[in-house]
Design a protein around this motif. Sequence first.
Motif, PDB file in Angstrom:
ATOM      1  N   UNK A  32      31.662  48.333  34.142  1.00  0.00           N
ATOM      2  CA  UNK A  32      30.490  48.182  33.295  1.00  0.00           C
ATOM      3  C   UNK A  32      30.909  48.308  31.837  1.00  0.00           C
ATOM      4  N   UNK A  33      30.018  47.862  30.950  1.00  0.00           N
ATOM      5  CA  UNK A  33      30.279  48.050  29.525  1.00  0.00           C
ATOM      6  C   UNK A  33      29.700  46.924  28.705  1.00  0.00           C
ATOM      7  N   UNK A  34      29.619  47.153  27.418  1.00  0.00           N
ATOM      8  CA  UNK A  34      29.074  46.143  26.521  1.00  0.00           C
ATOM      9  C   UNK A  34      30.121  45.071  26.253  1.00  0.00           C
ATOM     10  N   UNK A  35      29.663  43.910  25.792  1.00  0.00           N
ATOM     11  CA  UNK A  35      30.583  42.831  25.451  1.00  0.00           C
ATOM     12  C   UNK A  35      31.586  43.301  24.404  1.00  0.00           C
ATOM     13  N   UNK A  36      32.843  42.935  24.621  1.00  0.00           N
ATOM     14  CA  UNK A  36      33.875  43.271  23.655  1.00  0.00           C
ATOM     15  C   UNK A  36      34.573  44.595  23.892  1.00  0.00           C
ATOM     16  N   UNK A  37      34.119  45.350  24.898  1.00  0.00           N
ATOM     17  CA  UNK A  37      34.730  46.657  25.148  1.00  0.00           C
ATOM     18  C   UNK A  37      36.103  46.537  25.795  1.00  0.00           C
ATOM     19  N   UNK A  38      36.358  45.397  26.462  1.00  0.00           N
ATOM     20  CA  UNK A  38      37.657  45.206  27.106  1.00  0.00           C
ATOM     21  C   UNK A  38      37.596  45.233  28.618  1.00  0.00           C
ATOM     22  N   UNK A  39      36.435  44.923  29.204  1.00  0.00           N
ATOM     23  CA  UNK A  39      36.319  44.958  30.668  1.00  0.00           C
ATOM     24  C   UNK A  39      37.265  43.973  31.344  1.00  0.00           C
ATOM     25  N   UNK A  40      37.269  42.735  30.856  1.00  0.00           N
ATOM     26  CA  UNK A  40      38.056  41.697  31.523  1.00  0.00           C
ATOM     27  C   UNK A  40      39.547  42.006  31.485  1.00  0.00           C
ATOM     28  N   UNK A  41      40.044  42.402  30.327  1.00  0.00           N
ATOM     29  CA  UNK A  41      41.473  42.720  30.242  1.00  0.00           C
ATOM     30  C   UNK A  41      41.812  43.972  31.039  1.00  0.00           C
ATOM     31  N   UNK A  42      40.886  44.912  31.112  1.00  0.00           N
ATOM     32  CA  UNK A  42      41.117  46.104  31.924  1.00  0.00           C
ATOM     33  C   UNK A  42      41.237  45.728  33.399  1.00  0.00           C
ATOM     34  N   UNK A  43      40.338  44.865  33.860  1.00  0.00           N
ATOM     35  CA  UNK A  43      40.394  44.398  35.247  1.00  0.00           C
ATOM     36  C   UNK A  43      41.725  43.704  35.514  1.00  0.00           C
ATOM     37  N   UNK A  44      42.148  42.849  34.584  1.00  0.00           N
ATOM     38  CA  UNK A  44      43.406  42.117  34.759  1.00  0.00           C
ATOM     39  C   UNK A  44      44.599  43.069  34.817  1.00  0.00           C
ATOM     40  N   UNK A  45      44.623  44.044  33.924  1.00  0.00           N
ATOM     41  CA  UNK A  45      45.728  45.009  33.910  1.00  0.00           C
ATOM     42  C   UNK A  45      45.774  45.824  35.204  1.00  0.00           C
ATOM     43  N   UNK A  46      44.597  46.239  35.672  1.00  0.00           N
ATOM     44  CA  UNK A  46      44.570  47.040  36.899  1.00  0.00           C
ATOM     45  C   UNK A  46      44.960  46.192  38.104  1.00  0.00           C
ATOM     46  N   UNK A  47      44.528  44.934  38.129  1.00  0.00           N
ATOM     47  CA  UNK A  47      44.932  44.023  39.204  1.00  0.00           C
ATOM     48  C   UNK A  47      46.442  43.848  39.216  1.00  0.00           C
ATOM     49  N   UNK A  48      47.018  43.698  38.032  1.00  0.00           N
ATOM     50  CA  UNK A  48      48.471  43.576  37.911  1.00  0.00           C
ATOM     51  C   UNK A  48      49.166  44.823  38.451  1.00  0.00           C
ATOM     52  N   UNK A  49      48.620  45.989  38.103  1.00  0.00           N
ATOM     53  CA  UNK A  49      49.193  47.260  38.564  1.00  0.00           C
ATOM     54  C   UNK A  49      49.181  47.344  40.086  1.00  0.00           C
ATOM     55  N   UNK A  50      48.033  47.023  40.700  1.00  0.00           N
ATOM     56  CA  UNK A  50      47.938  47.118  42.156  1.00  0.00           C
ATOM     57  C   UNK A  50      48.846  46.088  42.834  1.00  0.00           C
ATOM     58  N   UNK A  51      48.918  44.895  42.261  1.00  0.00           N
ATOM     59  CA  UNK A  51      49.783  43.875  42.855  1.00  0.00           C
ATOM     60  C   UNK A  51      51.241  44.321  42.813  1.00  0.00           C
TER      61      UNK A  51
END
Length: 293
Positions: A98-117
């Motif tokens: 969750x979060x407001x636009x511009x907080x960094x949700x999408x990049x956070x999701x991508x980084x965490x996906x990379x970590x789990x992979x």
Amino acid sequence: MRVGIFKSLRNRIDRLFGRGVIDEELFADLETALIQSDVGAGVAAKIMEEVRGRARREQLEAPNQIREAIQTAVAARLRAEESALATAPFGPTVYLFLGVNGAGKTTTIAKLAHHFKDQGKTVIVAAGDTFRAAAIEQLEIWAGRVGVGIVRGQPGGDPGAVIFDAITAAKARGIDYVLADTAGRQHTKENLMQELQKVVKVAEKALGRLPHEVLLVLDGNTGQNAIRQAEEFSKAAGVTGAVITKLDGTAKGGAVIGVSDQLGIPIKLIGIGERPADLVPFRAADFARDLVE
């Protein structure tokens, strides 16, 4: 975990200690420095009250002793027991972001996906921010870069349906993690927050339980507004943890302490750079040390 947010605060503390005198004026100036770093007046007062009391009891007279006392008080406000991300014992682990636009949700999701992979786990990301076509496209680009699956719908479509489909697909295919984006709604828009409640309920229906984490992504530059955001999102969606982003810049960052101390929301992760490896687990003791050293 050296981050940029407290650089100006550290410099100011260095100058204050440069006076060479431990007295009430120093404590007052340190409290002001914390407030100016967005710690919040109430939290700063509690921190320095503890430091003053410890200085009297233990007769602290050296700057390094006062620094350590501040670190200890800050770490206590940050609930020094680390709070790791929850995971499912079996079946998919589901995180809503969750979060407001511009907080960094999408990049956070991508980084965490990379970590789990990198850990050998399988991941699906869900493009649940259907209100913005750009958000769907951005997550799709990141999923391709990271090499994970994505479930998406049409712009303007039902975000709950996207997340439901992602969880259902993960269960059917034995996927380890579902990382679900949600609309970057403003915390002051009541109707949008109500829609967020529906998304959480849909995820619960698909999973058979509440999501394992409901993570609020906060921009480290937002100062005390982060407290307000955290309050409203917690009411709407039962936030279980926070991710603080953009801590590699010049953000004051002290509001991080208030999110944990005032609202009881554990800080799970922090973003300290642009690389996938720059999303790291939050460590209260390290954070507190970086504040004053």
